[in-house]
Design an enzyme around this catalytic site. Sequence first.
Site, PDB file in Angstrom:
ATOM      1  N   ASP A  26     -12.627   5.927  -7.362  1.00 36.52           N
ATOM      2  CA  ASP A  26     -11.733   7.037  -7.338  1.00 36.52           C
ATOM      3  C   ASP A  26     -12.485   8.313  -8.229  1.00 36.52           C
ATOM      4  O   ASP A  26     -11.894   9.228  -8.374  1.00 36.52           O
ATOM      5  CB  ASP A  26     -10.356   6.847  -7.761  1.00 36.52           C
ATOM      6  CG  ASP A  26      -9.297   6.997  -6.647  1.00 36.52           C
ATOM      7  OD1 ASP A  26      -9.815   7.557  -5.506  1.00 36.52           O
ATOM      8  OD2 ASP A  26      -8.335   6.401  -6.826  1.00 36.52           O
ATOM      9  N   GLN A  39      -3.818   1.954  -6.636  1.00 33.99           N
ATOM     10  CA  GLN A  39      -3.111   3.152  -6.212  1.00 33.99           C
ATOM     11  C   GLN A  39      -1.985   3.487  -7.290  1.00 33.99           C
ATOM     12  O   GLN A  39      -1.161   2.842  -7.737  1.00 33.99           O
ATOM     13  CB  GLN A  39      -2.269   2.362  -4.872  1.00 33.99           C
ATOM     14  CG  GLN A  39      -1.656   3.504  -4.071  1.00 33.99           C
ATOM     15  CD  GLN A  39      -2.623   4.541  -3.441  1.00 33.99           C
ATOM     16  OE1 GLN A  39      -3.706   4.213  -2.822  1.00 33.99           O
ATOM     17  NE2 GLN A  39      -2.408   5.809  -3.600  1.00 33.99           N
ATOM     18  N   LYS A  81      -6.401   2.737   3.955  1.00 37.22           N
ATOM     19  CA  LYS A  81      -7.543   2.617   3.117  1.00 37.22           C
ATOM     20  C   LYS A  81      -8.303   1.360   3.656  1.00 37.22           C
ATOM     21  O   LYS A  81      -9.579   1.230   3.721  1.00 37.22           O
ATOM     22  CB  LYS A  81      -7.499   2.592   1.647  1.00 37.22           C
ATOM     23  CG  LYS A  81      -7.530   4.064   1.125  1.00 37.22           C
ATOM     24  CD  LYS A  81      -6.883   4.209  -0.282  1.00 37.22           C
ATOM     25  CE  LYS A  81      -6.619   5.638  -0.609  1.00 37.22           C
ATOM     26  NZ  LYS A  81      -5.823   5.814  -1.764  1.00 37.22           N
TER      27      LYS A  81
END
Length: 295
Positions: free
Chosen positions: A121, A98, A54
């Site tokens: 997200d 994460q 990422k």
Amino acid sequence: MSASLIDGKAFAAGLRGRLGAATAQLKAAHGFVPGLAVVLVGHDPASEVYVRNKGIAAREVGFHALEFKLPADASEDQVLARVAALNNDRDVHGILVQFPVPKQVRQEAILDALNPAKDVDGLTATNAGLLVAGRDGLVSCTPQGCMMLIADQRADISGLHAVVVGRSILVGKPMATLLTNANATVTLAHSRTRDLAAVCRSADILVAAVGRPDMVRGDWVKPGAIVIDVGMNRIALPDGKTKLVGDVAFGEAKEIAAAITPVPGGVGPMTIACLLRNTLIAACRQRGVAVPAGI
Ligand code: NDP
């Protein structure tokens, strides 16, 4: 009949190229670039790879990219303190913690602490609610990427029957909502669904997001369907190597479907590209400037 391959890798590369151009445009016209902060708690090897990828992808399109690593025994308060600092950092427009996180840290506590405007997200209750309400928020990356691939195959899915297998907060539920918002008639199937094969066989659009290698067989696919395989399953081969496979038995399904995503190279690359897209959108909203056209 052999299905056409939906090339997510090429589609994602095109999107990343447009995001790079948009970033250069924002810098020239407004003096800022989107900032993405990724937080990793612990040392899960798969998560370490995701976080690194990422960061690389964000830098490639010209973003300001930050990575924060907390130890596996970090307390929930320590993680929340990091989130609070990033919420208050004007140069950080997107924050991604994460998952999964170690068990002493509650995922819900993190999501509730996250500024929804920076939730790239799309997992906070605010963004999930905005999606259901059909209002502007930040849309979960994987389903967003799947919708782009579907739209590329068929611009108008109005009235088509879409079946989504899997009802996770991350993929299945937002996917079903996006399809509903696009006027498909949606069935959301899961582990308690009766006669799943028959349900799948009635799908004009079939999205598999389960996490079971090759579960969806060729005879579960309606002739001419669009098949989107979200699954990412690493299986062991007899020679000791491993291989990444989806939830759909690709070799069988490609003989029946009209179009199908491969694994790898289908949905996976779209997820990171959509994370970058969300970050750029979040940055524009936070700075009060229009999102550049074409992304
Ligand atoms: P979860 O484990 O959170 O959810 C799996 C879902 O599948 C659940 O809703 C479960 O039903 C359902 N399910 C499990 N077994 C069956 C079965 N036998 N029949 C029907 N439904 C079943 O997984 P995620 O949604 O997070 O991920 C799904 C897959 O997608 C994984 O392989 C994951 O690695 C992959 N993935 C890929 C991404 C990408 O970028 N390509 C991104 C995110 C995920 P129930 O709710 O009843 O338990």
